[in-house]
Design an enzyme around this catalytic site. Structure first.
Site, PDB file in Angstrom:
ATOM      1  N   ARG A  68       0.832  -1.213   0.000  1.00 48.30           N
ATOM      2  CA  ARG A  68       0.000   0.000   0.000  1.00 48.30           C
ATOM      3  C   ARG A  68       0.862   1.256   0.000  1.00 48.30           C
ATOM      4  O   ARG A  68       0.514   2.271  -0.622  1.00 48.30           O
ATOM      5  CB  ARG A  68      -0.920  -0.022   1.221  1.00 48.30           C
ATOM      6  CG  ARG A  68      -1.922   1.124   1.265  1.00 48.30           C
ATOM      7  CD  ARG A  68      -3.016   0.869   2.273  1.00 48.30           C
ATOM      8  NE  ARG A  68      -3.960   1.966   2.318  1.00 48.30           N
ATOM      9  CZ  ARG A  68      -4.106   2.797   3.351  1.00 48.30           C
ATOM     10  NH1 ARG A  68      -3.375   2.624   4.439  1.00 48.30           N
ATOM     11  NH2 ARG A  68      -4.998   3.772   3.300  1.00 48.30           N
ATOM     12  N   HIS A  72       0.580   4.568  -2.584  1.00 48.98           N
ATOM     13  CA  HIS A  72       0.386   5.954  -2.136  1.00 48.98           C
ATOM     14  C   HIS A  72       1.576   6.831  -2.491  1.00 48.98           C
ATOM     15  O   HIS A  72       1.419   8.040  -2.663  1.00 48.98           O
ATOM     16  CB  HIS A  72       0.125   5.986  -0.629  1.00 48.98           C
ATOM     17  CG  HIS A  72      -1.294   5.680  -0.275  1.00 48.98           C
ATOM     18  ND1 HIS A  72      -2.120   6.574   0.376  1.00 48.98           N
ATOM     19  CD2 HIS A  72      -2.044   4.570  -0.491  1.00 48.98           C
ATOM     20  CE1 HIS A  72      -3.316   6.032   0.549  1.00 48.98           C
ATOM     21  NE2 HIS A  72      -3.294   4.810   0.041  1.00 48.98           N
ATOM     22  N   ASP A  73       2.748   6.250  -2.616  1.00 52.52           N
ATOM     23  CA  ASP A  73       3.907   7.018  -3.051  1.00 52.52           C
ATOM     24  C   ASP A  73       3.807   7.326  -4.537  1.00 52.52           C
ATOM     25  O   ASP A  73       3.916   8.483  -4.950  1.00 52.52           O
ATOM     26  CB  ASP A  73       5.201   6.252  -2.759  1.00 52.52           C
ATOM     27  CG  ASP A  73       6.438   7.041  -3.160  1.00 52.52           C
ATOM     28  OD1 ASP A  73       6.453   8.274  -2.940  1.00 52.52           O
ATOM     29  OD2 ASP A  73       7.396   6.439  -3.677  1.00 52.52           O
ATOM     30  N   VAL A  76       1.232   9.918  -6.028  1.00 56.03           N
ATOM     31  CA  VAL A  76       1.423  11.329  -5.675  1.00 56.03           C
ATOM     32  C   VAL A  76       2.876  11.703  -5.964  1.00 56.03           C
ATOM     33  O   VAL A  76       3.797  11.182  -5.333  1.00 56.03           O
ATOM     34  CB  VAL A  76       1.108  11.589  -4.184  1.00 56.03           C
ATOM     35  CG1 VAL A  76       1.237  13.074  -3.863  1.00 56.03           C
ATOM     36  CG2 VAL A  76      -0.297  11.085  -3.840  1.00 56.03           C
ATOM     37  N   GLY A  78       4.721  10.720  -8.235  1.00 58.17           N
ATOM     38  CA  GLY A  78       5.485   9.629  -8.827  1.00 58.17           C
ATOM     39  C   GLY A  78       6.211   8.809  -7.780  1.00 58.17           C
ATOM     40  O   GLY A  78       6.194   9.114  -6.587  1.00 58.17           O
ATOM     41  N   ASP A  80       8.847   8.337  -5.940  1.00 58.28           N
ATOM     42  CA  ASP A  80      10.044   9.095  -5.551  1.00 58.28           C
ATOM     43  C   ASP A  80      10.256   9.145  -4.041  1.00 58.28           C
ATOM     44  O   ASP A  80      11.070   9.937  -3.550  1.00 58.28           O
ATOM     45  CB  ASP A  80       9.965  10.519  -6.094  1.00 58.28           C
ATOM     46  CG  ASP A  80       8.824  11.336  -5.486  1.00 58.28           C
ATOM     47  OD1 ASP A  80       7.972  10.742  -4.775  1.00 58.28           O
ATOM     48  OD2 ASP A  80       8.768  12.559  -5.721  1.00 58.28           O
ATOM     49  N   GLU A  91       3.266  15.056   2.525  1.00 58.56           N
ATOM     50  CA  GLU A  91       2.308  14.016   2.145  1.00 58.56           C
ATOM     51  C   GLU A  91       1.997  13.106   3.334  1.00 58.56           C
ATOM     52  O   GLU A  91       0.852  12.722   3.559  1.00 58.56           O
ATOM     53  CB  GLU A  91       2.869  13.166   1.001  1.00 58.56           C
ATOM     54  CG  GLU A  91       3.014  13.892  -0.319  1.00 58.56           C
ATOM     55  CD  GLU A  91       3.735  13.031  -1.344  1.00 58.56           C
ATOM     56  OE1 GLU A  91       3.586  11.795  -1.313  1.00 58.56           O
ATOM     57  OE2 GLU A  91       4.458  13.607  -2.186  1.00 58.56           O
ATOM     58  N   ASN A  97      -3.169   9.822   4.371  1.00 56.51           N
ATOM     59  CA  ASN A  97      -2.064   8.883   4.563  1.00 56.51           C
ATOM     60  C   ASN A  97      -1.887   8.476   6.020  1.00 56.51           C
ATOM     61  O   ASN A  97      -0.902   7.815   6.369  1.00 56.51           O
ATOM     62  CB  ASN A  97      -0.756   9.496   4.051  1.00 56.51           C
ATOM     63  CG  ASN A  97      -0.666   9.496   2.541  1.00 56.51           C
ATOM     64  OD1 ASN A  97      -1.245   8.643   1.878  1.00 56.51           O
ATOM     65  ND2 ASN A  97       0.050  10.468   1.982  1.00 56.51           N
ATOM     66  N   HIS A 195      -5.479  -6.116  -2.967  1.00 56.12           N
ATOM     67  CA  HIS A 195      -6.383  -6.275  -1.825  1.00 56.12           C
ATOM     68  C   HIS A 195      -6.535  -7.723  -1.390  1.00 56.12           C
ATOM     69  O   HIS A 195      -7.323  -8.025  -0.497  1.00 56.12           O
ATOM     70  CB  HIS A 195      -7.763  -5.686  -2.151  1.00 56.12           C
ATOM     71  CG  HIS A 195      -7.767  -4.194  -2.236  1.00 56.12           C
ATOM     72  ND1 HIS A 195      -8.779  -3.483  -2.849  1.00 56.12           N
ATOM     73  CD2 HIS A 195      -6.869  -3.273  -1.807  1.00 56.12           C
ATOM     74  CE1 HIS A 195      -8.510  -2.189  -2.783  1.00 56.12           C
ATOM     75  NE2 HIS A 195      -7.352  -2.035  -2.156  1.00 56.12           N
ATOM     76  N   ASP A 247      -9.197  -9.467   2.567  1.00 58.14           N
ATOM     77  CA  ASP A 247      -9.640 -10.740   1.996  1.00 58.14           C
ATOM     78  C   ASP A 247     -10.108 -11.633   3.140  1.00 58.14           C
ATOM     79  O   ASP A 247      -9.301 -12.057   3.966  1.00 58.14           O
ATOM     80  CB  ASP A 247      -8.476 -11.398   1.246  1.00 58.14           C
ATOM     81  CG  ASP A 247      -8.815 -12.762   0.670  1.00 58.14           C
ATOM     82  OD1 ASP A 247      -9.901 -13.293   0.979  1.00 58.14           O
ATOM     83  OD2 ASP A 247      -7.988 -13.305  -0.081  1.00 58.14           O
ATOM     84  N   THR A 250      -8.297 -15.743   2.595  1.00 54.60           N
ATOM     85  CA  THR A 250      -6.858 -16.020   2.738  1.00 54.60           C
ATOM     86  C   THR A 250      -6.136 -14.700   2.945  1.00 54.60           C
ATOM     87  O   THR A 250      -5.413 -14.227   2.074  1.00 54.60           O
ATOM     88  CB  THR A 250      -6.308 -16.752   1.499  1.00 54.60           C
ATOM     89  OG1 THR A 250      -6.582 -15.956   0.327  1.00 54.60           O
ATOM     90  CG2 THR A 250      -6.958 -18.124   1.331  1.00 54.60           C
ATOM     91  N   ASP A 255      -2.720 -14.312  -3.421  1.00 54.06           N
ATOM     92  CA  ASP A 255      -3.250 -15.275  -4.378  1.00 54.06           C
ATOM     93  C   ASP A 255      -4.385 -14.621  -5.149  1.00 54.06           C
ATOM     94  O   ASP A 255      -4.593 -13.412  -5.053  1.00 54.06           O
ATOM     95  CB  ASP A 255      -3.714 -16.552  -3.661  1.00 54.06           C
ATOM     96  CG  ASP A 255      -4.708 -16.268  -2.527  1.00 54.06           C
ATOM     97  OD1 ASP A 255      -5.348 -15.184  -2.555  1.00 54.06           O
ATOM     98  OD2 ASP A 255      -4.841 -17.108  -1.626  1.00 54.06           O
TER      99      ASP A 255
END
Length: 327
Positions: A68, A72-73, A76, A78, A80, A91, A97, A195, A247, A250, A255
């Site tokens: 995740r 999120h990096d 926003v 790119g 970086d 950020e 965040n 997810h 999920d 699992t 998977d």
């Protein structure tokens, strides 16, 4: 024997196609390369992988957090590592965040690398490698990604909300958001498979329910399976800050169960359910639900594309000494 040979040919063809695909991406971003640190820091990828595996073995939530963090990096400014910078107005300080995690794993990997190769490996590369290794640690596919990213020098909280995807977005809004990053509708469906691991706070999907006059949750989203909705309401009844697995089947394994969940109307977010409800994406969901190897193959392609969104080179970036602050 014939079936074995056929299987080999299929895998070989897939490998060739993947290599051609990666070659085309590298041509577009010639500053990135495989084994970028082969001469300057040959232990870099080993140290990141070892740090991620160690952290994941003691805390099974780590892979989902690292994956995740990359999303999120990259969405926003790119890919970086601007999301790692601490301070007011960055950020990382934005409420969007606030639930991110995995920062300490990145810092541990960076500190280990700095011992062997000071001021050589960017935090942006570490974030991308850590997300890649997190998937592998959770049982997902091995992915080769190019390195050579530079760290961003700017991190602004105001850039977060216009770029990250809310869990109640319509499919059209998601397609627009992915398209703005150079990612296709297939990338959207495939990368949503992230997810299959991780957990989320109840307030990330509370728009699918409402509270009655007695404070009890009631289902208002007809696209959600009733028994699954009942489970979620029981888990989230006392507080919206509690977390549940993305999920339900699992939760700690990478998977294709996520897509089977969507077929059963057990997608946690409205953005998940939207993929099964729209003709533009339903067939892709069904195909990925029925063929895990196909999911893994497409994940490799889409993940590499994600990791190359808006990368910085040369004077546009730097190699930070600490991932939490610019030099």
């Amino acid at each position: 024997m014939a079936s074995t040979v056929a299987s080999y040919r299929i895998n070989y063809t897939s490998l060739v196609n993947l290599l051609l695909f990666l070659s085309s991406l590298l041509t577009a971003s010639s500053d990135l390369s495989f084994n970028f640190y082969a001469g300057s820091c040959p232990v870099a990828e080993f140290l990141v992988r070892n740090t991620v595996r160690s952290a994941s073995s003691s805390d099974p939530t780590i892979p989902g957090k690292l994956l995740r963090l990359l999303f999120h990096d990259c969405f926003v400014q790119g890919c970086d590592a601007s999301v790692l910078i601490q301070g007011n107005g960055t950020e990382r300080s934005d409420p969007g965040n606030a639930s991110l995690g995995g920062f300490s794993v990145i810092e541990r990997a960076k500190n280990a690398i700095e011992v062997f190769c000071p001021a050589t490996v960017s935090c942006a590369d570490i974030v991308a490698l850590a997300a890649r290794d997190a998937v592998e640690a959770a049982g997902g596919p091995v992915v080769e990604i190019p390195t050579g990213r530079r760290d961003g020098k700017v991190s602004v909280a105001a850039d977060v909300r216009p770029n990250i995807i809310d869990t109640d977005f319509s499919l059209d809004k998601m397609i627009d958001a992915f398209s703005s990053k150079g990612l296709s509708i297939q990338d959207l469906v495939v990368l949503s498979g992230a997810h299959t691991i991780g957990a989320s706070h109840c307030n990330a999907f509370d728009g699918r329910f409402k509270r009655d006059s007695k404070g009890n949750l009631q289902l208002i989203d007809a696209s959600l399976d009733n028994s699954y909705a009942e489970t979620l309401m029981n888990q989230c009844s006392s507080s919206s800050s509690l977390t549940v697995s993305n999920d339900p089947e699992t939760s700690s394994r990478f998977d294709n169960q996520y897509y089977r969940n969507l077929e059963a109307h057990k997608g946690l977010f409205q953005t998940d359910s939207a993929l099964m409800e729209d003709d533009r994406t339903r067939k892709m969901v069904e195909d990925l639900a029925s063929d895990e190897e196909s999911f893994f193959e497409r994940w490799r392609e889409s993940f590499v594309k994600l990791s190359m969104v808006g990368v910085k080179f040369g004077e546009d970036g730097e190699v930070r000494r600490s991932c939490s602050s610019v030099n």
